[in-house]
Design an enzyme around this catalytic site. Structure first.
Site, mmCIF file in Angstrom:
data_model
loop_
_atom_site.group_PDB
_atom_site.id
_atom_site.type_symbol
_atom_site.label_atom_id
_atom_site.label_comp_id
_atom_site.label_asym_id
_atom_site.label_seq_id
_atom_site.Cartn_x
_atom_site.Cartn_y
_atom_site.Cartn_z
ATOM 1 N N GLU A 441 0.832 -1.222 0.000
ATOM 2 C CA GLU A 441 0.000 0.000 0.000
ATOM 3 C C GLU A 441 0.857 1.259 0.000
ATOM 4 O O GLU A 441 0.501 2.259 0.617
ATOM 5 C CB GLU A 441 -0.940 0.021 1.223
ATOM 6 C CG GLU A 441 -2.098 -0.917 1.154
ATOM 7 C CD GLU A 441 -2.820 -0.874 -0.168
ATOM 8 O OE1 GLU A 441 -2.886 0.202 -0.781
ATOM 9 O OE2 GLU A 441 -3.293 -1.926 -0.599
HETATM 10 C C1 LIG Z 1 3.224 -9.789 0.281
HETATM 11 C C2 LIG Z 1 2.937 -8.684 -0.664
HETATM 12 C C3 LIG Z 1 1.628 -8.395 -1.011
HETATM 13 C C4 LIG Z 1 1.352 -7.395 -1.938
HETATM 14 N N1 LIG Z 1 0.058 -7.178 -2.338
HETATM 15 C C5 LIG Z 1 -0.169 -6.383 -3.419
HETATM 16 C C6 LIG Z 1 -1.460 -6.321 -4.027
HETATM 17 O O1 LIG Z 1 -2.427 -6.937 -3.558
HETATM 18 N N2 LIG Z 1 -1.607 -5.565 -5.139
HETATM 19 C C7 LIG Z 1 -0.574 -4.866 -5.691
HETATM 20 O O2 LIG Z 1 -0.778 -4.224 -6.718
HETATM 21 N N3 LIG Z 1 0.653 -4.883 -5.129
HETATM 22 C C8 LIG Z 1 0.880 -5.627 -4.021
HETATM 23 N N4 LIG Z 1 2.126 -5.679 -3.455
HETATM 24 C C9 LIG Z 1 3.189 -4.857 -4.010
HETATM 25 C C10 LIG Z 1 3.591 -3.711 -3.111
HETATM 26 O O3 LIG Z 1 2.559 -2.765 -3.045
HETATM 27 C C11 LIG Z 1 4.911 -3.144 -3.663
HETATM 28 O O4 LIG Z 1 5.903 -4.116 -3.395
HETATM 29 C C12 LIG Z 1 5.264 -1.812 -3.056
HETATM 30 O O5 LIG Z 1 4.354 -0.829 -3.486
HETATM 31 C C13 LIG Z 1 6.666 -1.362 -3.441
HETATM 32 O O6 LIG Z 1 6.922 -1.538 -4.810
HETATM 33 P P1 LIG Z 1 8.236 -2.316 -5.267
HETATM 34 O O7 LIG Z 1 8.288 -3.594 -4.533
HETATM 35 O O8 LIG Z 1 8.297 -2.386 -6.743
HETATM 36 O O9 LIG Z 1 9.416 -1.414 -4.740
HETATM 37 P P2 LIG Z 1 10.078 -0.161 -5.512
HETATM 38 O O10 LIG Z 1 9.046 0.707 -6.074
HETATM 39 O O11 LIG Z 1 11.123 -0.675 -6.420
HETATM 40 O O12 LIG Z 1 10.742 0.609 -4.293
HETATM 41 C C14 LIG Z 1 11.940 0.147 -3.654
HETATM 42 C C15 LIG Z 1 12.286 1.102 -2.503
HETATM 43 O O13 LIG Z 1 12.564 2.397 -3.035
HETATM 44 C C16 LIG Z 1 11.740 3.375 -2.417
HETATM 45 N N5 LIG Z 1 11.352 4.347 -3.433
HETATM 46 C C17 LIG Z 1 10.815 4.104 -4.641
HETATM 47 N N6 LIG Z 1 10.571 5.260 -5.283
HETATM 48 C C18 LIG Z 1 10.943 6.257 -4.464
HETATM 49 C C19 LIG Z 1 10.919 7.682 -4.547
HETATM 50 N N7 LIG Z 1 10.433 8.315 -5.623
HETATM 51 N N8 LIG Z 1 11.392 8.384 -3.497
HETATM 52 C C20 LIG Z 1 11.864 7.762 -2.395
HETATM 53 N N9 LIG Z 1 11.908 6.423 -2.259
HETATM 54 C C21 LIG Z 1 11.455 5.676 -3.281
HETATM 55 C C22 LIG Z 1 10.541 2.627 -1.846
HETATM 56 O O14 LIG Z 1 10.012 3.285 -0.724
HETATM 57 C C23 LIG Z 1 11.137 1.272 -1.513
HETATM 58 O O15 LIG Z 1 11.672 1.302 -0.207
HETATM 59 C C24 LIG Z 1 2.408 -6.639 -2.487
HETATM 60 C C25 LIG Z 1 3.735 -6.902 -2.095
HETATM 61 C C26 LIG Z 1 4.007 -7.924 -1.238
HETATM 62 C C27 LIG Z 1 5.444 -8.218 -0.896
#
Ligand SMILES: Cc1cc2nc3c(=O)[nH]c(=O)nc-3n(C[C@H](O)[C@H](O)[C@H](O)COP(=O)(O)OP(=O)(O)OC[C@H]3O[C@@H](n4cnc5c(N)ncnc54)[C@H](O)[C@@H]3O)c2cc1C
Length: 598
Positions: A441
């Site tokens: 989220e």
């Molecule tokens: C168990 C689980 C359940 C999930 N359920 C759902 C679901 O039901 N539906 C769905 O759509 N997704 C779901 N997700 C996905 C989840 O919402 C994402 O993993 C999350 O939003 C982060 O995206 P990412 O993993 O690609 O990380 P990234 O976007 O690659 O981010 C990596 C890190 O960089 C930081 N970061 C990225 N951009 C910036 C910025 N501009 N400024 C500062 N910091 C930044 C982030 O805070 C994070 O710490 C789920 C994930 C898991 C692990």
């Protein structure tokens, strides 16, 4: 084996005595919310949580979900039966509109009940949790036809919902998403692409799964301006509105992950699946935000709920585990050692978690009440004021309660020493489960940026100024009250730190945006501390008043509330100063190393 007892009395104190929800009887759905009715609903919810959901929490973690060759997914033993009881009890639709089969009761009550359910079994409760988010998005942006077709079955839990944003190369930055939507010419679309990490994406507890999917219509602009939202049901609806032909969506895999093993986190493949546009073309993100905002409050509540169950287990263990002698002389001289609860460091741990949980519960319910007012009041002014606070609080509640939820699950685990690291005590599960709430989220770093980058300046800072005034007025009005001055003094000091940090951002972040990013997480926590301090001051005022009025039945409870309030003010709230100092150092040192030097 772990234990859990739903905090019914504490919730009733907050709802009835601190927030006075009876006063809102003019809002739709609140008319019947008397203290008796609230107690009856919470009592039933506690029973379901403690007796049905909780006993299959640990086994669900150990067994996990299984995907079969044909792409179907089986949930852990007992989950389907427990979900059926939850569904049949009407819990999913507690606050949903009556015209779609819900009970139309306050969202505040739904949130109170949600804490008990999530503490008992977070993985299982995520299935209806995602359904609730999907219901909210369809309610706000769906057509009348879509509402009639999907909502009644989702509100009664026969069908569940999901939210599909994330793709392998695209998480936080949704502008990168590639899933495509091609028009079929009959108003529907062919959806193709892959989504990952989809919670509750596939399972065997519901007749249909209603996926809400973000995709880009052919020819749409790049970036977030070209994203639309679609309903993609697992089974397309036949002429009578029942699940019919299988749609082109399937679960390609389930993730092997750190926690929430009872919830199926799926890779979802869309292969020319039939989808139906929700709302307007290219406005999908704002439609999805309805769902995400609701979900962010629910995720904040998950942080609180895990910290509460972890706390209860740590407190119980600390009363029983015999180890060492009290520094002030034996407390159990008949035994070879004292229970570890005599040690101040164990007390520090337990009191810290307790103070955050009770404050966090008030914070969560206060915010939920703002949501009810924002959505149900017939006064435009009231709706606007409540919505301002709701929008401002959403990233803080999500970020602070989940960061602390995890920290406190770890602290509770520490009370068990080595036994906390052993699976059978359940503490390891709480640590593992709590961790995800900081990530999904919108990772917490993103919540902090939302606060500093968007919410602070929203409508010329109207929300933040209104809240500062509300808290400042509270301190002023109670300044002369001897019994309350300790609380209001500490709160005023915290408020001063928050106002100074806010001013610093105004003066230093516009010209140099890295200063905003560098201080955002500290600011989110600083803000959270002050709001929790405000909740504690209000709870202390109520407790003092009740005791002064001679309330005897809850005298012990009220006295304990005051001790915990003092602990919060003395030992937790002063952290605002450290947070402010960090913010004011700016971004220079943080940004000085070359990327290659890390
Ligand atoms: C168990 C689980 C359940 C999930 N359920 C759902 C679901 O039901 N539906 C769905 O759509 N997704 C779901 N997700 C996905 C989840 O919402 C994402 O993993 C999350 O939003 C982060 O995206 P990412 O993993 O690609 O990380 P990234 O976007 O690659 O981010 C990596 C890190 O960089 C930081 N970061 C990225 N951009 C910036 C910025 N501009 N400024 C500062 N910091 C930044 C982030 O805070 C994070 O710490 C789920 C994930 C898991 C692990």
């Amino acid at each position: 084996m772990p234990i859990y007892k739903a905090p019914v009395d504490d919730t009733l104190f907050i709802l009835n005595d601190v927030l006075g929800i009876e006063r809102y009887h003019n809002l739709p759905g609140f008319a019947d919310v008397t203290p008796d009715m609230t107690a009856a609903i919470l009592g039933e919810a506690a029973k379901l949580a403690e007796e049905v959901l909780f006993p299959i929490n640990l086994s669900g973690d150990q067994e996990g979900c299984k995907r079969h060759e044909d792409g179907s997914v089986t949930v852990p033993k007992g989950f389907k039966e427990a979900y059926d009881l939850y569904r049949e009890g009407g819990w999913l639709g507690l606050a949903a509109p009556e015209e779609f089969g819900g009970q139309g009761l306050p969202y505040t009550l739904h949130t109170a009940v949600g804490e008990f359910m999530s503490a008992s079994n977070m993985s299982l409760m995520m299935y209806p949790g995602l359904t609730q988010g999907a219901i909210a998005a369809i309610l706000v942006h769906g057509s009348e036809e879509q509402k009639r077709a999907y909502l009644p079955k989702m509100v009664d839990g026969t069908w569940t919902g999901t939210m599909n944003l994330t793709e392998p190369h695209c998480g936080t930055d949704l502008g990168l998403l590639r899933t495509k939507a091609a028009p079929n010419g009959d108003g529907s679309y062919r959806i193709s692409g892959q989504k990952i990490f989809i919670s509750a994406g596939e399972h065997d507890m519901a007749e249909n799964v209603v996926h809400l999917v973000l995709a880009r219509i052919e020819g749409a602009p790049d970036g977030v301006k070209g994203i639309s939202l679609f309903i993609v049901p697992k089974f397309k609806l036949d002429a009578s509105g029942e699940p019919g032909e299988r749609n082109g969506v399937s679960c390609g895999a389930i993730e092997h992950k750190m926690g929430i093993h009872g919830n199926a986190t799926c890779v979802m493949n869309y292969d020319e699946a039939t989808g139906y546009l929700i709302g307007t073309e290219n406005k999908g993100l704002s439609a999805m935000f309805v769902m995400m905002n609701e979900a962010r409050l629910a995720v904040g509540m998950q942080g609180l709920s895990i910290a509460e169950v972890a706390y209860q287990n740590a407190a119980s263990y600390a009363r029983e585990r015999i180890q060492g002698r009290s520094l002030s002389g034996p407390k159990a001289p008949d035994k070879k050692a004292d229970p570890i609860i005599v040690h101040p460091d164990i007390r520090r741990t337990l009191m810290t978690i307790r103070a955050f949980n009770e404050g966090g519960r008030a914070f969560t319910l206060w915010t939920a009440l703002k949501s009810d007012i924002a959505h149900r009041s017939d006064s435009e002014e009231e709706r606007r004021t409540a919505d301002d606070i709701l929008s401002l609080m959403t990233p803080i509640l999500k970020g602070v309660l989940t960061d602390k939820g995890f920290d406190h699950a770890v602290m509770a685990q520490q009370v068990f020493g080595g036994h906390g690291y052993i699976e059978e005590h359940g503490m390891s599960q709480y640590v593992r489960d709590a961790r995800i709430a900081m990530i999904y989220e919108g990772a917490n770093g993103i919540q902090a940026l939302d606060l500093v980058g968007r919410k602070l300046a929203m409508n010329g800072g109207r929300a933040v100024m209104a809240l500062f005034k509300e808290i400042g007025d509270f301190c002023e009005e109670n300044r002369g009250d001897e019994k309350l001055s300790g609380y209001t003094k500490a709160l005023k000091k915290g408020l001063n730190d928050l106002q100074a940090a806010t001013m610093w951002f105004m003066q230093n972040a516009m010209a140099k945006p890295d200063n905003a990013g560098a201080g955002s997480t500290d600011y989110m926590h600083l803000f959270g501390l002050v709001v929790l301090g405000y909740m504690w001051a209000r709870m202390a005022k109520t407790a003092e008043e009740k005791l002064a009025a001679g309330e005897t039945q809850r005298a012990d409870y009220l006295k304990n509330k005051l001790i915990t309030a003092r602990f919060f003010m003395e030992r937790i709230l002063p952290e605002t100063e450290l947070r402010k100092i960090r913010i004011e150092t700016g971004a220079d040192t943080m940004m000085a190393l070359d990327a290659a030097a890390f």
